[in-house]
Design a protein around this motif. Sequence first.
Motif, PDB file in Angstrom:
ATOM      1  N   ALA A 103      -8.299  83.952  32.242  1.00  0.00           N
ATOM      2  CA  ALA A 103      -8.316  84.563  33.447  1.00  0.00           C
ATOM      3  C   ALA A 103      -8.384  86.583  33.672  1.00  0.00           C
ATOM      4  CB  ALA A 103      -7.758  84.138  33.763  1.00  0.00           C
ATOM      5  N   ALA A 104      -7.197  86.668  32.425  1.00  0.00           N
ATOM      6  CA  ALA A 104      -6.518  87.923  32.731  1.00  0.00           C
ATOM      7  C   ALA A 104      -8.099  89.058  32.439  1.00  0.00           C
ATOM      8  CB  ALA A 104      -5.247  88.311  31.678  1.00  0.00           C
ATOM      9  N   GLU A 105      -8.873  89.141  31.840  1.00  0.00           N
ATOM     10  CA  GLU A 105      -9.988  89.364  31.295  1.00  0.00           C
ATOM     11  C   GLU A 105     -11.563  89.401  32.482  1.00  0.00           C
ATOM     12  OE1 GLU A 105     -11.966  89.253  27.721  1.00  0.00           O
ATOM     13  OE2 GLU A 105     -10.374  89.323  26.434  1.00  0.00           O
ATOM     14  N   ILE A 106     -11.391  87.955  33.329  1.00  0.00           N
ATOM     15  CA  ILE A 106     -12.400  88.019  33.662  1.00  0.00           C
ATOM     16  C   ILE A 106     -11.626  89.629  35.343  1.00  0.00           C
ATOM     17  CG2 ILE A 106     -13.594  86.083  35.320  1.00  0.00           C
ATOM     18  CD1 ILE A 106     -13.853  84.456  33.672  1.00  0.00           C
ATOM     19  N   HIS A 107     -10.690  88.731  35.452  1.00  0.00           N
ATOM     20  CA  HIS A 107      -9.494  89.426  36.920  1.00  0.00           C
ATOM     21  C   HIS A 107      -9.492  90.716  36.496  1.00  0.00           C
ATOM     22  CE1 HIS A 107      -6.780  90.037  39.869  1.00  0.00           C
ATOM     23  NE2 HIS A 107      -6.143  90.355  39.677  1.00  0.00           N
ATOM     24  N   PHE A 108      -9.492  91.837  35.312  1.00  0.00           N
ATOM     25  CA  PHE A 108     -10.093  92.926  35.180  1.00  0.00           C
ATOM     26  C   PHE A 108     -11.235  94.141  35.832  1.00  0.00           C
ATOM     27  CE2 PHE A 108     -10.478  96.743  32.022  1.00  0.00           C
ATOM     28  CZ  PHE A 108      -9.713  97.459  33.398  1.00  0.00           C
ATOM     29  N   TYR A 109     -12.212  93.399  34.237  1.00  0.00           N
ATOM     30  CA  TYR A 109     -13.172  93.138  34.591  1.00  0.00           C
ATOM     31  C   TYR A 109     -14.012  93.131  36.178  1.00  0.00           C
ATOM     32  CZ  TYR A 109     -13.083  94.236  29.628  1.00  0.00           C
ATOM     33  OH  TYR A 109     -12.499  95.285  28.097  1.00  0.00           O
ATOM     34  N   SER A 110     -13.883  91.928  36.546  1.00  0.00           N
ATOM     35  CA  SER A 110     -14.815  91.351  37.883  1.00  0.00           C
ATOM     36  C   SER A 110     -13.836  92.777  39.088  1.00  0.00           C
ATOM     37  CB  SER A 110     -14.165  90.700  38.488  1.00  0.00           C
ATOM     38  OG  SER A 110     -12.806  89.854  38.386  1.00  0.00           O
ATOM     39  N   ALA A 111     -12.486  93.468  38.568  1.00  0.00           N
ATOM     40  CA  ALA A 111     -12.089  94.335  39.522  1.00  0.00           C
ATOM     41  C   ALA A 111     -12.694  95.177  39.427  1.00  0.00           C
ATOM     42  CB  ALA A 111     -10.137  93.768  39.390  1.00  0.00           C
ATOM     43  N   THR A 112     -12.620  96.359  37.955  1.00  0.00           N
ATOM     44  CA  THR A 112     -13.410  96.869  38.000  1.00  0.00           C
ATOM     45  C   THR A 112     -14.682  97.245  38.717  1.00  0.00           C
ATOM     46  OG1 THR A 112     -11.716  97.281  36.035  1.00  0.00           O
ATOM     47  CG2 THR A 112     -14.224  98.383  36.098  1.00  0.00           C
ATOM     48  N   LEU A 113     -15.815  96.408  38.562  1.00  0.00           N
ATOM     49  CA  LEU A 113     -16.448  95.974  38.473  1.00  0.00           C
ATOM     50  C   LEU A 113     -16.657  96.112  40.437  1.00  0.00           C
ATOM     51  CD1 LEU A 113     -19.781  96.138  38.202  1.00  0.00           C
ATOM     52  CD2 LEU A 113     -19.450  93.256  37.879  1.00  0.00           C
ATOM     53  N   LEU A 114     -15.800  95.575  41.218  1.00  0.00           N
ATOM     54  CA  LEU A 114     -15.495  95.230  42.513  1.00  0.00           C
ATOM     55  C   LEU A 114     -14.748  96.954  42.997  1.00  0.00           C
ATOM     56  CD1 LEU A 114     -15.953  93.806  45.262  1.00  0.00           C
ATOM     57  CD2 LEU A 114     -12.533  94.020  44.559  1.00  0.00           C
ATOM     58  N   MET A 115     -14.567  97.775  42.049  1.00  0.00           N
ATOM     59  CA  MET A 115     -14.119  99.147  42.984  1.00  0.00           C
ATOM     60  C   MET A 115     -15.617  99.506  42.675  1.00  0.00           C
ATOM     61  SD  MET A 115     -10.909  99.598  43.387  1.00  0.00           S
ATOM     62  CE  MET A 115     -11.183  98.238  44.362  1.00  0.00           C
ATOM     63  N   LEU A 116     -16.182  99.699  41.437  1.00  0.00           N
ATOM     64  CA  LEU A 116     -17.801 100.482  41.563  1.00  0.00           C
ATOM     65  C   LEU A 116     -19.075  99.734  42.230  1.00  0.00           C
ATOM     66  CD1 LEU A 116     -18.083 100.187  37.255  1.00  0.00           C
ATOM     67  CD2 LEU A 116     -17.600 102.173  38.553  1.00  0.00           C
ATOM     68  N   LEU A 117     -18.482  99.062  42.903  1.00  0.00           N
ATOM     69  CA  LEU A 117     -19.490  98.232  43.744  1.00  0.00           C
ATOM     70  C   LEU A 117     -19.437  99.425  45.231  1.00  0.00           C
ATOM     71  CD1 LEU A 117     -22.503  97.607  44.646  1.00  0.00           C
ATOM     72  CD2 LEU A 117     -21.230  95.317  44.603  1.00  0.00           C
ATOM     73  N   THR A 118     -17.853  99.285  45.767  1.00  0.00           N
ATOM     74  CA  THR A 118     -16.883  99.808  46.588  1.00  0.00           C
ATOM     75  C   THR A 118     -17.580 101.540  46.747  1.00  0.00           C
ATOM     76  OG1 THR A 118     -14.894  97.783  46.870  1.00  0.00           O
ATOM     77  CG2 THR A 118     -14.709 100.673  47.576  1.00  0.00           C
ATOM     78  N   ALA A 119     -16.905 101.907  45.319  1.00  0.00           N
ATOM     79  CA  ALA A 119     -17.866 103.372  45.651  1.00  0.00           C
ATOM     80  C   ALA A 119     -18.937 103.004  46.512  1.00  0.00           C
ATOM     81  CB  ALA A 119     -17.677 104.011  43.886  1.00  0.00           C
ATOM     82  N   VAL A 120     -19.862 103.120  45.513  1.00  0.00           N
ATOM     83  CA  VAL A 120     -21.296 103.051  45.878  1.00  0.00           C
ATOM     84  C   VAL A 120     -21.018 102.112  47.150  1.00  0.00           C
ATOM     85  CG1 VAL A 120     -23.269 102.271  45.758  1.00  0.00           C
ATOM     86  CG2 VAL A 120     -22.265 102.355  43.196  1.00  0.00           C
ATOM     87  N   HIS A 121     -20.647 101.737  47.831  1.00  0.00           N
ATOM     88  CA  HIS A 121     -20.476 101.144  49.573  1.00  0.00           C
ATOM     89  C   HIS A 121     -20.269 101.974  50.070  1.00  0.00           C
ATOM     90  CE1 HIS A 121     -20.036  99.072  52.880  1.00  0.00           C
ATOM     91  NE2 HIS A 121     -19.078  99.302  52.725  1.00  0.00           N
ATOM     92  N   LEU A 122     -19.728 103.186  49.409  1.00  0.00           N
ATOM     93  CA  LEU A 122     -18.355 104.916  50.153  1.00  0.00           C
ATOM     94  C   LEU A 122     -19.686 105.416  49.979  1.00  0.00           C
ATOM     95  CD1 LEU A 122     -16.504 105.690  51.795  1.00  0.00           C
ATOM     96  CD2 LEU A 122     -15.085 106.871  49.630  1.00  0.00           C
ATOM     97  N   LEU A 123     -20.606 105.773  49.716  1.00  0.00           N
ATOM     98  CA  LEU A 123     -20.957 107.045  48.999  1.00  0.00           C
ATOM     99  C   LEU A 123     -22.191 106.315  49.579  1.00  0.00           C
ATOM    100  CD1 LEU A 123     -21.361 107.209  44.916  1.00  0.00           C
ATOM    101  CD2 LEU A 123     -20.127 109.036  46.722  1.00  0.00           C
ATOM    102  N   ALA A 124     -22.975 105.284  50.204  1.00  0.00           N
ATOM    103  CA  ALA A 124     -24.323 104.802  51.198  1.00  0.00           C
ATOM    104  C   ALA A 124     -23.716 105.496  52.124  1.00  0.00           C
ATOM    105  CB  ALA A 124     -24.512 103.451  50.613  1.00  0.00           C
ATOM    106  N   ALA A 125     -22.069 104.917  52.877  1.00  0.00           N
ATOM    107  CA  ALA A 125     -22.431 105.432  54.140  1.00  0.00           C
ATOM    108  C   ALA A 125     -21.974 106.951  54.193  1.00  0.00           C
ATOM    109  CB  ALA A 125     -20.915 104.921  54.297  1.00  0.00           C
ATOM    110  N   LEU A 126     -21.323 107.662  53.309  1.00  0.00           N
ATOM    111  CA  LEU A 126     -21.360 109.118  53.477  1.00  0.00           C
ATOM    112  C   LEU A 126     -22.574 109.945  54.065  1.00  0.00           C
ATOM    113  CD1 LEU A 126     -18.336 109.819  51.057  1.00  0.00           C
ATOM    114  CD2 LEU A 126     -18.015 109.989  54.093  1.00  0.00           C
TER     115      LEU A 126
END
Length: 194
Positions: A145-168
């Motif tokens: 569960a800790a591994e899934i939590h870490f890697y999915s959170a990191t992937l979420l941050m990457l997708l959030t960065a793409v979302h932000l770049l698209a908005a900009l």
Amino acid sequence: MRVIRQFRNSRSTYGWGSIVLHWLVALTVLGMYPLGLYIVSLGYYDPGYRIYPDWHRSIGVLLLMLLCVRLIWKALNPRPEAVTGTRPWERVAAHLGHWGLYLLLLVVLASGYLFSTADGRSIQVFSLFSLPAIPGLALRQEELAAEIHFYSATLLMLLTAVHLLAALKHHFINKDATLTRMLGLDSEKLNEHH
């Protein structure tokens, strides 16, 4: 009637309900990731080791509740149409990106819950209430569960960065109202100036 319409979405712009929920979720998610990384860096005898994990878990439960409200609100409101000039592939990418963000956030929250309750203990939410462990799921799978939590959170941050770049990109290159209407600014007046 006017206040209700401004609080709810229209076909051309987001209402205050969607705007507030968007930014509450976004800012909470952006704050939780560095807090999680900081928690992992703490030693067992660090005073923060007794405080910050409880904060992280409590905020996570509140974030889950907020996400549920956000998804219900999304289902009850019309989806504003893409701004004029948005290409079909951009519309598809935006739609998939938004659902990817929701899905990853659900995985992060579910894995955090499973990690936190793997020993059968409930989560105390800021001493206000507790979220019990589900007996059938408390199978001592902390590491998975800790591994899934870490890697999915990191992937979420990457997708959030793409979302932000698209908005900009929409704001500075396309010079359209995609970003400004999620900031609650008058998109029609902004479109007149561009």
